[in-house]
Structures are given as structure tokens and as C-alpha cells.
Design an enzyme around this catalytic site. Structure first.
Site, short mmCIF file in Angstrom:
data_model
loop_
_atom_site.label_atom_id
_atom_site.label_comp_id
_atom_site.label_asym_id
_atom_site.label_seq_id
_atom_site.Cartn_x
_atom_site.Cartn_y
_atom_site.Cartn_z
N ASP A 145 18.11 48.13 3.41
CA ASP A 145 17.24 46.98 3.65
C ASP A 145 17.08 46.71 5.15
O ASP A 145 17.88 47.16 5.96
CB ASP A 145 17.87 45.72 3.04
N ASP A 146 16.09 45.89 5.44
CA ASP A 146 15.90 45.22 6.74
C ASP A 146 15.30 46.09 7.84
O ASP A 146 14.99 45.59 8.91
CB ASP A 146 17.21 44.62 7.29
N HIS A 161 10.57 44.27 1.45
CA HIS A 161 11.65 43.29 1.62
C HIS A 161 11.06 42.07 2.34
O HIS A 161 11.72 41.44 3.13
CB HIS A 161 12.76 43.96 2.44
N HIS A 216 11.32 38.75 6.31
CA HIS A 216 12.67 38.56 5.77
C HIS A 216 12.93 37.10 5.40
O HIS A 216 13.84 36.45 5.92
CB HIS A 216 13.73 39.07 6.76
N TYR A 234 18.23 38.37 0.32
CA TYR A 234 19.38 37.63 -0.22
C TYR A 234 19.46 37.70 -1.75
O TYR A 234 20.25 37.00 -2.37
CB TYR A 234 19.36 36.15 0.23
N HIS A 261 22.19 48.57 5.09
CA HIS A 261 21.15 48.15 6.03
C HIS A 261 20.98 49.22 7.12
O HIS A 261 21.96 49.53 7.81
CB HIS A 261 21.53 46.81 6.65
NI NI Z 1 17.75 41.72 3.93
#
Ligand code: NI
Length: 229
Positions: free
Chosen positions: A42-43, A93, A97, A134, A184
Site C-alpha cells: 500500500d501507499d 488506495h 490516502h 486503514y 508498504h
Molecule cells: Ni495506507
């Protein structure tokens, strides 16, 4: 070589979907069912870390799933193309964010839709499944998602201490057949930990797949608004 083994295993899974009485290989390979695991990141993308991760995954012939943040795509288009070209699954995502459960419908559509449109403009058409930041999901999000919602089953909290050995150790001590691992790709420590875990799990016979391949191998047809972990 490892990818060939994994392809064979996936092919065998598909064989089980054939009508009863269909002949299976007589050499016993049908009994070899490797545990499957899906790595998810993610991210990102982040220019240096994601590139290092893609290099490491390519070397090991391991596909993964990337849930990207829309506002990180500009300038990293080449990484998105690499993900597509190297057999990875790409999901969204949100653009900034954000917690999607706090959004109005128009803002949700902007956060998710804009990111999907951007990805489609780079890679061509795709579904770009959603992982809400989250893991926050409610009834509205499920209704608006316009695709499956992907959570996770193993969380090494790689953002916490950046301790490569601890992160890899957490994965190795918790992973089971069918798990979805959350990481991540914005941290170099996470990249190192992921590759360390891949090496150990491949040695144990684990086969890495995308989330889509994992569901397919389990005979699950993904539904819009449904949660998968
Ligand atoms: Ni995230």
C-alpha cells in the site's frame, strides 16, 4: 523455474474445476498442492523503494498486488507500467490516502474514480480493486465501491520500527496457506523484509500469487462491495 512450478500448481487447481471423471495427471502431481500467499503493498509508489521492490520481485519471479495512492502516481508512471508489464495486480488506495467512511458520495467518487481513471490512462482498461486506507469500510463504501474490497490477514506493522528482521520474522511466524500480507512499498526496510520473507517462503514451497489469482485458485468469484481478506 519457480514461476513454472507455481503455474503448474494453478493449472492443477483449475483441473479440479473440471467435471468429475476428468483424467488427472497419472504422475501424482495433482497431489502436490503448494500453499498460496499474496503479498500486497500500500501507499506507493515511491520512486526508489518501489523500483527496488520491483527489481527484487522480478528476480524471484514473484507477482504481487499494489494498492497505489493517486497523488503519488505523477512522475512514477514508468513504475505503474512496470507493475502491469511484470504481471502484478494494481489496485487503488484512494487519491489522497483518506478515510473513505468519512466521505460524501461525490468525494468518494473523486478519491477512487480519479485514481482509477489515472491508472487506466497509463495501463489501459482495468478493474483496479479497492483497498480502503486503514481498512475502514461501512455500508455506503460497500455500495459505492464498484468492485471488490480487499483487506488482509497478516499485518507485520512494517511502518512501526522499520526493523527488517522483525518484520520478516512476523510474516514467517504468522503466514498460512491463503493469507494476504499487508506491507508498504514506501519504506526501504519493508522492501528488504518482503524479499527476505519471499526467499524463506519459496524455500518452504510457498507459491506467490496476486489477490485476484488467490481468489481464482480458491474458486471464489469476486463480487462488487464484498470484503475479501
Ligand atoms: Ni495506507
Amino acid at each position: 523455474m519457480k514461476r513454472k512450478v507455481c503455474s503448474l500448481i494453478l493449472a492443477i487447481f483449475l483441473l479440479f474445476l473440471l467435471p468429475e471423471g476428468t483424467a488427472l495427471p497419472a504422475d501424482g502431481t495433482a497431489e502436490v498442492v503448494a500453499p498460496l500467499v499474496a503479498l500486497t503493498f500500500d501507499d506507493g509508489p515511491r520512486t526508489d523503494a518501489t523500483a527496488r521492490l520491483l527489481d527484487g520481485l522480478a528476480l524471484r519471479e514473484v507477482p504481487a498486488t499494489f494498492f497505489v495512492v493517486g497523488n503519488r502516481i505523477a512522475g512514477n508512471e514508468a513504475l505503474i507500467r512496470r507493475m502491469r508489464d511484470e504481471g502484478h495486480q494494481i489496485g487503488v488506495h484512494t487519491f489522497d490516502h483518506v478515510e473513505v467512511t468519512k466521505l460524501s458520495r461525490p468525494d468518494f467518487d473523486l478519491q477512487v474514480g480519479k485514481t482509477r481513471a489515472l491508472l487506466a490512462s497509463i495501463t489501459g482498461e482495468g478493474e483496479f480493486w479497492l483497498r480502503p486506507p486503514y481498512g475502514k469500510i461501512d455500508g455506503s463504501v460497500r455500495q459505492w465501491a464498484d468492485g471488490p474490497l480487499i483487506l488482509w490477514s497478516v499485518d507485520p506493522e512494517d511502518w512501526k520500527d522499520h526493523d527488517v528482521n522483525r518484520i520478516a520474522g512476523h510474516i514467517l511466524s504468522h503466514v498460512q496457506d491463503g493469507d494476504i500480507i499487508l506491507m508498504h512499498d514506501i519504506f526501504n526496510s519493508s522492501v528488504d523484509a518482503a524479499l527476505q520473507a519471499v526467499d524463506a517462503l519459496q524455500a518452504q514451497g510457498y507459491c506467490f500469487v496476486t489477490v485476484e489469482q488467490l481468489l481464482q485458485a480458491r474458486g471464489i468469484v469476486p463480487q462488487a462491495g464484498e470484503l475479501y481478506r
